[in-house]
Design an enzyme around this catalytic site. Structure first.
Site, PDB file in Angstrom:
ATOM      1  CE  LYS A   1      -1.380   1.993   3.644  1.00  0.00           C
ATOM      2  NZ  LYS A   1      -1.970   2.389   4.937  1.00  0.00           N
ATOM      3  CB  SER A   2       3.825   2.218   2.017  1.00  0.00           C
ATOM      4  OG  SER A   2       3.234   2.008   3.282  1.00  0.00           O
TER       5      SER A   2
ATOM      6  NE  ARG B   1       5.905   6.926   0.901  1.00  0.00           N
ATOM      7  CZ  ARG B   1       5.140   6.576   1.922  1.00  0.00           C
ATOM      8  NH1 ARG B   1       4.157   5.695   1.723  1.00  0.00           N
ATOM      9  NH2 ARG B   1       5.332   7.090   3.129  1.00  0.00           N
TER      10      ARG B   1
ATOM     11  N   GLY C   1      -4.890   7.213   5.806  1.00  0.00           N
ATOM     12  CA  GLY C   1      -3.980   8.292   6.166  1.00  0.00           C
ATOM     13  C   GLY C   1      -3.206   8.800   4.963  1.00  0.00           C
TER      14      GLY C   1
ATOM     15  CB  SER D   1       6.714   9.427   8.928  1.00  0.00           C
ATOM     16  OG  SER D   1       5.937   8.340   8.443  1.00  0.00           O
ATOM     17  CD  GLN D   2       0.175   8.392   6.852  1.00  0.00           C
ATOM     18  OE1 GLN D   2      -0.732   9.090   7.310  1.00  0.00           O
ATOM     19  NE2 GLN D   2      -0.012   7.123   6.545  1.00  0.00           N
TER      20      GLN D   2
ATOM     21  CD  GLU E   1       4.135  -0.284   8.518  1.00  0.00           C
ATOM     22  OE1 GLU E   1       4.298  -1.152   7.656  1.00  0.00           O
ATOM     23  OE2 GLU E   1       4.207   0.936   8.283  1.00  0.00           O
TER      24      GLU E   1
ATOM     25  NE  ARG F   1      -3.517   0.750  14.141  1.00  0.00           N
ATOM     26  CZ  ARG F   1      -2.893   0.778  12.974  1.00  0.00           C
ATOM     27  NH1 ARG F   1      -1.588   0.981  12.933  1.00  0.00           N
ATOM     28  NH2 ARG F   1      -3.564   0.615  11.853  1.00  0.00           N
TER      29      ARG F   1
ATOM     30  CE  LYS G   1      -7.324   2.403   6.787  1.00  0.00           C
ATOM     31  NZ  LYS G   1      -5.962   2.676   6.342  1.00  0.00           N
TER      32      LYS G   1
END
Length: 412
Positions: A7-8, A12, A77, A149-150, A292, A323, A395
């Site tokens: 996903k990351s 991007r 996010g 960090s996002q 994560e 969380r 998700k």
């Protein structure tokens, strides 16, 4: 156990393709709720999106003139933090909203940064609005990115397209999950955008084009963690093919964690194999860079022998759900011992001498995909555990229940 794309990396690559100087193709695209929301948002902003009819994981993007749109962030996010800078480059009003849980997630950092760069922003959390003029003056901003960090990655991905480029200065506690920033910087370099990181906590991007690139997405190593954890708790073996020898994905660190907990871990010819021990060992870990993975690791610790302490993860209180509170509640609900510390969790495993034994019950997912998979891990060896909303795993992992059942059925 073959896994879909990261996903990351996918999100991007999609953003960089949308801002590039020509068409790009992304192969191995993860098709999950988060990435589909990103594709839908970019299309709404004016990017042409073409999905290969022979494979929905091959997606071509043709940049276009960005315009006003309504953006659904869901609970992603990467959408709510990567796309506001993109929306600022559009002409017209861009409205952002998302799921109810998303409306409480921290957002002020990136929105205030955009204001400091000359962008008109209304609101501090979802829903918010950006009134774009087709350009962003750019320049220098000082932010506190200790919440995610996002915030840094979201600004960096668009920074080269700002008139004066971008300089980000971080002040405050350490930025968590810095490998995700390294991933962003590396992908920008591939697209011809150099980020100067020579000064600690400062990122400098000169103005210029973003080169069109055909991307190939690695398997999602964070999603692999739950399947590898299944081997750890059952004493079985799970193999994940196409494991990269070198990667910027923080999820790769799960292999080191499992080895420290007593698993046998081997990477051979691109396949990672994990065999679980007779008894898992408790650990003391700083998870700041791999937050994560916390729900997966916490589930393992709840079943291990000895006390575990997980630190460096106070920022997880601002994720899809809090969380730390959620893990404490759910582990305790099943008879385990878990308590919050200032920046993490202290867990006494069920395998400890005199430790709390776990029992059946409902594990609540809180609409959080990683909470759901944590419950599935505990449920493998604790009779009577039911995860209340396993579908929330879509998700980031489109068909987790079927993959989990296939694994349990003996196809590693």
């Amino acid at each position: 156990m073959e896994l879909p794309g990261s996903k990351s990396i996918t999100n991007r690559a999609l953003v960089l393709a949308a801002l590039a100087d020509g068409p790009s193709t992304v192969r191995g695209t993860l098709r999950s709720r988060d990435t589909n929301l990103m594709l839908g948002a970019l299309q709404a902003l004016g990017v042409e999106v073409r999905v290969d009819p022979a494979s929905d994981t091959t997606v071509s993007l043709v940049p276009g003139r960005l315009h006003g749109a309504d953006i659904d962030c869901g609970l992603a996010g990467t959408v709510m933090r990567f796309l506001p800078p993109v929306g600022a480059l559009a002409e017209g009003r861009v409205r952002f909203d998302g799921d109810p849980h998303a409306r409480v997630r921290p957002q002020t950092t990136i929105l205030d940064a955009l204001r400091g760069l000359g962008v008109a922003v209304t609101g501090d959390r979802l829903p918010f609005t950006i009134d774009g003029t087709g350009r962003v003056p750019g320049g220098e901003v000082t932010i506190d990115a200790s919440g995610s960090s996002q915030f840094v990655s979201g600004l960096l991905l668009s920074g080269a397209r700002f008139d004066a480029g971008l300089v980000i200065r971080h002040v405050g506690p350490p930025v968590p999950s810095t490998p995700h920033i390294d991933m962003t910087v590396e992908m920008l370099a591939t697209a011809g955008v150099e980020v100067d990181t020579s000064e600690p906590d400062v990122w400098r991007v000169a103005p210029g084009p973003i080169r069109a690139v055909d991307w190939t997405v690695e398997p999602d190593l964070s999603n692999a963690a739950a399947f590898l954890a299944a081997a750890a708790v059952t004493g079985g073996i799970v193999r994940v093919p196409y494991w990269p020898a070198v990667t910027t994905q923080p999820g790769a660190r799960i292999a080191d964690v499992l080895a420290e907990m007593g698993c046998t871990v081997e990477l051979l010819d691109g396949t990672l194999s994990v065999r679980g021990p007779a008894v898992l060992k408790g650990v003391h870990l700083d998870l700041r860079d791999i937050g994560e993975l916390t729900p997966t690791i916490a589930a393992l610790c709840a079943l291990a022998d000895g006390e575990s302490e997980l630190s460096g993860i106070a920022h997880l209180r601002g994720h899809e759900t809090d969380r730390l509170a959620a893990l404490t509640t759910e582990i305790t609900r099943l008879g385990g011992s878990c308590e919050e510390t200032d920046d993490g969790l202290r867990i006494t495993g069920a395998g400890s001498a005199g430790g709390p034994g776990l029992h059946g019950g409902t594990w609540h997912s809180y609409a959080d995909h990683r909470m759901a998979t944590a419950g599935a891990i505990i449920g493998l060896v604790t009779p009577g555990v039911a995860v209340d909303d396993i579908e929330t795993t879509s998700k980031t992992l489109p068909d987790f229940p079927a993959m989990w059942n296939e694994m349990i059925g003996g196809t590693p």
